[in-house]
Design a protein around this motif. Sequence first.
Motif, PDB file in Angstrom:
ATOM      1  N   GLU A  45       0.821  -1.219   0.000  1.00  0.00           N
ATOM      2  CA  GLU A  45       0.000   0.000   0.000  1.00  0.00           C
ATOM      3  C   GLU A  45       0.847   1.258   0.000  1.00  0.00           C
ATOM      4  O   GLU A  45       0.580   2.219  -0.729  1.00  0.00           O
ATOM      5  CB  GLU A  45      -0.926  -0.018   1.215  1.00  0.00           C
ATOM      6  N   ARG A  46       1.860   1.294   0.849  1.00  0.00           N
ATOM      7  CA  ARG A  46       2.671   2.512   0.966  1.00  0.00           C
ATOM      8  C   ARG A  46       3.465   2.775  -0.311  1.00  0.00           C
ATOM      9  O   ARG A  46       3.617   3.928  -0.721  1.00  0.00           O
ATOM     10  CB  ARG A  46       3.604   2.395   2.170  1.00  0.00           C
ATOM     11  N   SER A  47       3.977   1.710  -0.909  1.00  0.00           N
ATOM     12  CA  SER A  47       4.734   1.924  -2.142  1.00  0.00           C
ATOM     13  C   SER A  47       3.818   2.399  -3.263  1.00  0.00           C
ATOM     14  O   SER A  47       4.223   3.210  -4.106  1.00  0.00           O
ATOM     15  CB  SER A  47       5.464   0.642  -2.556  1.00  0.00           C
ATOM     16  N   LEU A  48       2.576   1.938  -3.283  1.00  0.00           N
ATOM     17  CA  LEU A  48       1.644   2.416  -4.299  1.00  0.00           C
ATOM     18  C   LEU A  48       1.372   3.907  -4.128  1.00  0.00           C
ATOM     19  O   LEU A  48       1.378   4.668  -5.092  1.00  0.00           O
ATOM     20  CB  LEU A  48       0.344   1.615  -4.237  1.00  0.00           C
ATOM     21  N   LEU A  49       1.170   4.347  -2.888  1.00  0.00           N
ATOM     22  CA  LEU A  49       0.912   5.766  -2.643  1.00  0.00           C
ATOM     23  C   LEU A  49       2.128   6.620  -3.014  1.00  0.00           C
ATOM     24  O   LEU A  49       1.986   7.736  -3.517  1.00  0.00           O
ATOM     25  CB  LEU A  49       0.547   5.983  -1.181  1.00  0.00           C
ATOM     26  N   ARG A  50       3.299   6.085  -2.774  1.00  0.00           N
ATOM     27  CA  ARG A  50       4.509   6.883  -2.996  1.00  0.00           C
ATOM     28  C   ARG A  50       4.923   6.936  -4.465  1.00  0.00           C
ATOM     29  O   ARG A  50       5.336   7.984  -4.969  1.00  0.00           O
ATOM     30  CB  ARG A  50       5.661   6.316  -2.165  1.00  0.00           C
ATOM     31  N   TYR A  51       4.828   5.802  -5.159  1.00  0.00           N
ATOM     32  CA  TYR A  51       5.438   5.718  -6.481  1.00  0.00           C
ATOM     33  C   TYR A  51       4.447   5.636  -7.640  1.00  0.00           C
ATOM     34  O   TYR A  51       4.850   5.839  -8.788  1.00  0.00           O
ATOM     35  CB  TYR A  51       6.364   4.503  -6.548  1.00  0.00           C
ATOM     36  N   ASP A  52       3.183   5.322  -7.391  1.00  0.00           N
ATOM     37  CA  ASP A  52       2.233   5.164  -8.489  1.00  0.00           C
ATOM     38  C   ASP A  52       1.595   6.512  -8.810  1.00  0.00           C
ATOM     39  O   ASP A  52       0.467   6.797  -8.410  1.00  0.00           O
ATOM     40  CB  ASP A  52       1.169   4.130  -8.118  1.00  0.00           C
ATOM     41  N   THR A  53       2.336   7.335  -9.533  1.00  0.00           N
ATOM     42  CA  THR A  53       1.885   8.701  -9.807  1.00  0.00           C
ATOM     43  C   THR A  53       1.742   8.927 -11.307  1.00  0.00           C
ATOM     44  O   THR A  53       2.289   8.196 -12.134  1.00  0.00           O
ATOM     45  CB  THR A  53       2.891   9.716  -9.245  1.00  0.00           C
TER      46      THR A  53
END
Length: 545
Positions: free
Chosen positions: A165-173
């Motif tokens: 979840e955290r990696s999606l919020l940080r990198y999925d832009t």
Amino acid sequence: MSRFNRRGARPATGSPVATTGERATTHEGGAGHLRDTRSELFLLAVGNFVGTDAFYERGEQRDDRYAQLIRRLAVTDPDWCTGFLRWLRTGAHMRTASLVGAAEFTKARLEAGAAGHSRQVVDSVLQRADEPGEFLGYWMSTYGRKLPKPVKRGVADAVQRLYDERSLLRYDTDSKGYRFGDVLNLVHPSPAADKPWQGDLFQHALDRRMKRDESIPATLPVLRASRMLTSLPVQERRAYVRDPTLVTSPGGLAGAGFTWERLAGWLQGPMDAAAWEAVIPSMGLMALARNLRNFDEAGVSDAVAARICARFADPEQVARSRMFPFRWWAAYKHAPSLRWGHALEQALGHSLANVPRLTGSTLILVDRSPSMFPGFGFSTPNRSDITLAEQAAVFGSALALRAEKPTLVEFGGDSREIDVPRGGSVLRLIERYGQIGGTDIPTAVKKHGAAHDRIVIVTDEQSRPGWLPSNMSGHGGMRETEIDALVPKDVPVYLWNMAGYKAGAMPSGTGNRHAMGGLTDQAFRAVPLLEAGRDATWPWEDRRA
């Protein structure tokens, strides 16, 4: 007369970075020595930031040389190349070079019809959740949209490890060419067996890419908390940040996966002290070190600053941060307040834990010539304002302060000794260096090298010819000299290469002539081994690496 059974005689030792016996010239016209393929690749990779110009080579020339060396070894020595690429990402912390290397390794083996290794190599170099997309971006821009099985499977293995979840919020832009959903569509990973929530995450990433992510499953609490905060009216957000009970609640900033960059955008205004203090506990050491000026300008309290300093002083946190030693110098250089100084000194010390305490007398020559500084239209190889010269000064100063009897010298065309205070600061010692035109390693060795137990040279190796007068050469006129000829064979010379150019300034790999390289302190591990009469190995073959 006894020739071999003498006191102080050292056993012959070997080190991995080896010359072949073939001769060349340096970029400044001095005598040069060519290295074998593995050695050339190693030194180039550990000092090369892909796509970036160096003083004597354009970025595309370096990148092409790197790719050709990888492709050759991928076929002729795949076991060595597999270990090298894994270490390059996880030990040397070279992100882009390892991704490009894995792609070129895979392509070369596919073209040669060679089986094995590629899937494992691709998986091993992908260590951050944005890197599967980076890797696919490089592959498709270079070799087209068709993805071979080793690429698909290696990327899929990494996705299982890295996507949460955290990696999606940080990198999925939106700024990314390949979003998480794109990667999933291209490589079709299965959710990891030990992550029951990952199937929902994958589906959400696909829905998010198609802008149909209206609902979020209960199995993804971080994403649900993030959406709740995103829906908060802008005029209420600063009050939220100033309420510590809300910030630290399970659905607060940390629980919603907020980074400092995201918080700044969410507030839609400047980051004041309250905003920084709300997010500082969840920031990594790299982010903290890069924002010290911002903390001071915003007025972050001394109590919070003390907690940051405590983290800098923690050797385990410094090791986990994987920050290059020169990054701590950069933080010190740019921080306006002295309240960070001692903690940054401690952090730098922890990042240089492998620097040995050498007994006896040690000459340390640090290259301060123009090619170690940015200029002539070229950017500095690390894409920052911390030059190769400053990086060299970090290593040279640390070695000098730990040595029993150091002679620290900065050199270019001329040279100058720098006083080394007992118990002094590496950071303060770096400030004493200057810049000296020209590059003449042999003359610096000749001027300062007498009566030392060893010589360490930190340089890009691109020396001008050194010269001796006729009465020393035994011939008329002048003759060119080399480092190897000026130093007795029983005195070790350790040459630390900072730039990875093709031709080196001395033979290496046997006897008392050894070359090292890299932007971390790991290469220093070889020195005590060699001086104890043991052969040094590649870093990934060292059990401590």
